[in-house]
Write a protein that holds these residues in place. Structure first.
Motif, short mmCIF file in Angstrom:
data_model
loop_
_atom_site.label_atom_id
_atom_site.label_comp_id
_atom_site.label_asym_id
_atom_site.label_seq_id
_atom_site.Cartn_x
_atom_site.Cartn_y
_atom_site.Cartn_z
N LEU A 58 0.84 -1.19 0.00
CA LEU A 58 0.00 0.00 0.00
C LEU A 58 0.88 1.25 0.00
O LEU A 58 1.79 1.37 0.81
N VAL A 59 0.60 2.16 -0.93
CA VAL A 59 1.35 3.42 -1.01
C VAL A 59 0.40 4.55 -0.60
O VAL A 59 -0.70 4.65 -1.13
N SER A 60 0.83 5.39 0.33
CA SER A 60 -0.05 6.45 0.84
C SER A 60 0.16 7.75 0.06
O SER A 60 1.15 7.92 -0.64
N TRP A 61 -0.76 8.68 0.23
CA TRP A 61 -0.60 10.01 -0.37
C TRP A 61 0.67 10.67 0.16
O TRP A 61 1.38 11.34 -0.59
N GLU A 62 0.96 10.46 1.43
CA GLU A 62 2.18 11.05 2.02
C GLU A 62 3.43 10.48 1.35
O GLU A 62 4.37 11.23 1.08
N ASP A 63 3.43 9.15 1.09
CA ASP A 63 4.56 8.54 0.37
C ASP A 63 4.74 9.24 -0.98
O ASP A 63 5.87 9.55 -1.38
N ILE A 64 3.62 9.46 -1.68
CA ILE A 64 3.69 10.02 -3.03
C ILE A 64 4.30 11.42 -3.01
O ILE A 64 5.14 11.76 -3.86
N VAL A 65 3.92 12.22 -2.04
CA VAL A 65 4.47 13.58 -1.94
C VAL A 65 5.98 13.50 -1.65
O VAL A 65 6.79 14.19 -2.27
N GLU A 66 6.34 12.61 -0.73
CA GLU A 66 7.75 12.45 -0.35
C GLU A 66 8.59 11.94 -1.53
O GLU A 66 9.67 12.46 -1.81
N GLY A 103 0.91 8.82 -14.47
CA GLY A 103 1.88 9.89 -14.26
C GLY A 103 1.27 11.21 -13.84
O GLY A 103 1.99 12.17 -13.54
N PHE A 104 -0.08 11.28 -13.82
CA PHE A 104 -0.72 12.58 -13.56
C PHE A 104 -0.33 13.21 -12.22
O PHE A 104 0.07 14.37 -12.18
N VAL A 105 -0.49 12.48 -11.14
CA VAL A 105 -0.22 13.06 -9.82
C VAL A 105 1.27 13.37 -9.64
O VAL A 105 1.62 14.49 -9.26
N PRO A 106 2.17 12.41 -9.94
CA PRO A 106 3.59 12.75 -9.81
C PRO A 106 3.98 13.93 -10.70
O PRO A 106 4.76 14.80 -10.26
N ALA A 107 3.44 14.01 -11.91
CA ALA A 107 3.80 15.11 -12.83
C ALA A 107 3.35 16.45 -12.25
O ALA A 107 4.09 17.44 -12.31
#
Ligand code: ADE
Length: 223
Positions: free
Chosen positions: A8-16, A42-46
């Protein structure tokens, strides 16, 4: 297909992770004029890279896998292919993960041929090095053993698919389920807890698809 190794990957992980990725791009002194998100992963990371790298121009390309049922083979295609002039521009192509790398290779080749940027580099949050046919110029995490990363933007889709797989297997010998039994078995199979909102939404979709039927608080397997 049965149980899948999942994290499981969290929103916090994604920001970090996106911030870590942005630092790698920045430290290499590459200053993109435009970021190209690979739809949809790629939308959110981009978007986060635009923020961390102070880039205003964000566009996208949809590169998607199609399963050719007859051949049981996968083929990637560019959906809604459009023409664009990126001459003189430095571009950064962004995706969530390089797994086989096929959709990214296709997107990269399409962009180089049709949009002709001055330079194109690739950045992804993760890179599964043993299976990938492409190594991105920038990645935040190298994954050395294949695993399914349950990203927050596919939480419902994945929970639904996983539960469908689980119930079609377990449903061979168990036809009637309570909500707690469904969730308990899901936790046993996948060892990730997506939370009640997602479990309820996934069950709603299973009912919509006619796989489950609800009577008096119990779910009947009809698949
Ligand atoms: N998309 C393609 N490969 C993936 C993986 N291993 N985890 C999550 N999303 C993916």
């Amino acid at each position: 297909m049965g149980k899948v190794p999942t994290r499981l990957v969290s929103w916090e992980d994604i920001v970090e992770w996106s911030r870590g990725l942005a630092i790698k791009v920045r430290e290499s002194n590459y200053k993109p004029d435009v970021i190209i998100a690979v739809a949809r992963g790629g939308f959110v990371p981009a978007r986060l890279l635009c923020d961390f790298l102070n880039v205003e121009n964000l566009i996208s390309i949809q590169s998607q896998h199609w399963t050719e049922a007859a051949k049981a083979a996968e083929k990637a295609i560019i959906k809604f292919a459009y023409e664009l002039d990126l001459s003189g521009k430095k571009a950064l192509l962004v995706d969530d993960i390089v797994d086989t790398g096929e959709s990214l290779i296709l997107a990269r080749d399409f962009i180089l041929k049709h949009w002709k940027p001055a330079e194109l580099r690739i950045a992804t949050l993760q890179w599964i090095s043993p299976v990938a046919k492409l190594k991105p110029d920038y990645y935040y995490i190298e994954v050395t053993e294949w695993i399914w990363f349950q990203y927050p933007w596919t939480r419902l889709e994945d929970t639904f698919q996983f539960m469908k797989r689980m119930i079609s297997e377990e449903g061979k010998h168990k036809k009637v389920w309570s909500y707690d039994e469904l969730v308990g078995k899901f936790l046993e199979w996948y060892e990730i807890d997506v939370g009640e909102k997602y479990f309820r939404e996934a069950i709603r979709l299973l009912i919509e698809e006619g796989i489950l039927e609800l009577h008096d608080d119990m779910y009947y397997y009809r698949g």
